[in-house]
Design a protein around this motif. Structure first.
Motif, PDB file in Angstrom:
ATOM      1  N   PRO A 172      -9.497 -66.284 -29.314  1.00  0.00           N
ATOM      2  CA  PRO A 172     -10.889 -66.491 -30.219  1.00  0.00           C
ATOM      3  C   PRO A 172     -11.903 -65.641 -30.113  1.00  0.00           C
ATOM      4  O   PRO A 172     -12.053 -65.192 -28.846  1.00  0.00           O
ATOM      5  CB  PRO A 172     -11.276 -68.105 -29.921  1.00  0.00           C
ATOM      6  N   GLN A 198      -7.587 -67.960 -37.825  1.00  0.00           N
ATOM      7  CA  GLN A 198      -6.667 -67.285 -37.321  1.00  0.00           C
ATOM      8  C   GLN A 198      -5.372 -67.123 -38.047  1.00  0.00           C
ATOM      9  O   GLN A 198      -4.641 -66.335 -38.129  1.00  0.00           O
ATOM     10  CB  GLN A 198      -6.188 -68.095 -35.950  1.00  0.00           C
ATOM     11  N   GLN A 213      -3.187 -63.757 -29.915  1.00  0.00           N
ATOM     12  CA  GLN A 213      -4.578 -63.908 -30.565  1.00  0.00           C
ATOM     13  C   GLN A 213      -5.703 -64.667 -29.483  1.00  0.00           C
ATOM     14  O   GLN A 213      -5.097 -65.754 -29.050  1.00  0.00           O
ATOM     15  CB  GLN A 213      -4.556 -64.343 -31.645  1.00  0.00           C
ATOM     16  N   ASN A 262     -12.743 -70.175 -34.427  1.00  0.00           N
ATOM     17  CA  ASN A 262     -11.762 -69.080 -34.361  1.00  0.00           C
ATOM     18  C   ASN A 262     -10.577 -69.572 -33.716  1.00  0.00           C
ATOM     19  O   ASN A 262      -9.737 -68.547 -33.229  1.00  0.00           O
ATOM     20  CB  ASN A 262     -12.508 -67.838 -33.891  1.00  0.00           C
ATOM     21  N   ALA A 263     -10.005 -70.644 -33.813  1.00  0.00           N
ATOM     22  CA  ALA A 263      -8.935 -71.218 -33.075  1.00  0.00           C
ATOM     23  C   ALA A 263      -7.996 -71.801 -34.152  1.00  0.00           C
ATOM     24  O   ALA A 263      -6.893 -72.098 -33.962  1.00  0.00           O
ATOM     25  CB  ALA A 263      -9.157 -72.125 -32.215  1.00  0.00           C
ATOM     26  N   THR A 268      -8.729 -70.963 -26.587  1.00  0.00           N
ATOM     27  CA  THR A 268      -7.461 -70.646 -27.131  1.00  0.00           C
ATOM     28  C   THR A 268      -7.370 -70.991 -28.468  1.00  0.00           C
ATOM     29  O   THR A 268      -7.926 -71.775 -28.952  1.00  0.00           O
ATOM     30  CB  THR A 268      -6.244 -71.259 -26.185  1.00  0.00           C
ATOM     31  N   VAL A 269      -6.085 -70.302 -28.933  1.00  0.00           N
ATOM     32  CA  VAL A 269      -5.919 -70.700 -30.380  1.00  0.00           C
ATOM     33  C   VAL A 269      -5.094 -72.103 -30.176  1.00  0.00           C
ATOM     34  O   VAL A 269      -4.444 -72.415 -29.445  1.00  0.00           O
ATOM     35  CB  VAL A 269      -5.050 -69.571 -31.134  1.00  0.00           C
TER      36      VAL A 269
END
Length: 135
Positions: free
Chosen positions: A66, A19, A64, A14-15, A45-46
């Motif tokens: 994760p 995203q 944003q 989810n990075a 982190t993203v």
């Protein structure tokens, strides 16, 4: 699908891919679509190259974080789009599942991330045309 469709993007960390997809859908569809993203093993982190690539498109993902994938979030979504998480994503009858085969931007520089970003944008534009009624 409800009056306001809901879409969930799932990838491992989810990075990156999820995203970017969530960022594009939010940017292009506004509040006409409820957007979620999560990962089966979220990063801290993203990806910085993803942040930079999306900034080039005028989309700021700096706020944003994760998030962990939950069965509740999948169940609350009309469309679930996986990007390399395979069987980890829970299955609920009645949901529309799509699996987008996309290169993973993890560990890649900006030059490698741009084509992934551009492919995601094309897929998001097609998705919007499918899930939002034309006015």
């Amino acid at each position: 699908m409800a009056n306001k469709p809901s879409v969930m993007f799932v990838c491992v960390h989810n990075a990156g891919r999820s995203q970017m997809a969530a960022g594009y859908l939010t940017h292009l569809a506004g509040d006409a679509v409820e957007v979620r993203s999560a990962g089966s093993a979220p990063a801290n982190t993203v990806n910085p190259a993803v942040l930079e690539a999306m900034r080039e498109e005028g989309i700021d993902l700096a706020d944003q974080k994760p998030k962990i994938l939950t069965a509740e979030a999948v169940q609350a979504s009309d469309v679930v789009i996986t990007m390399g998480c395979g069987d980890v994503c829970p299955y609920f009858p009645g949901k529309r599942y799509l699996d987008w085969k996309l290169d993973d931007p993890a560990g890649q520089g900006i030059d490698a991330v741009r084509p992934i970003r551009n492919e995601i944008r094309c897929r998001i534009e097609k998705l919007i045309a499918e899930i939002l009624p034309s006015e």
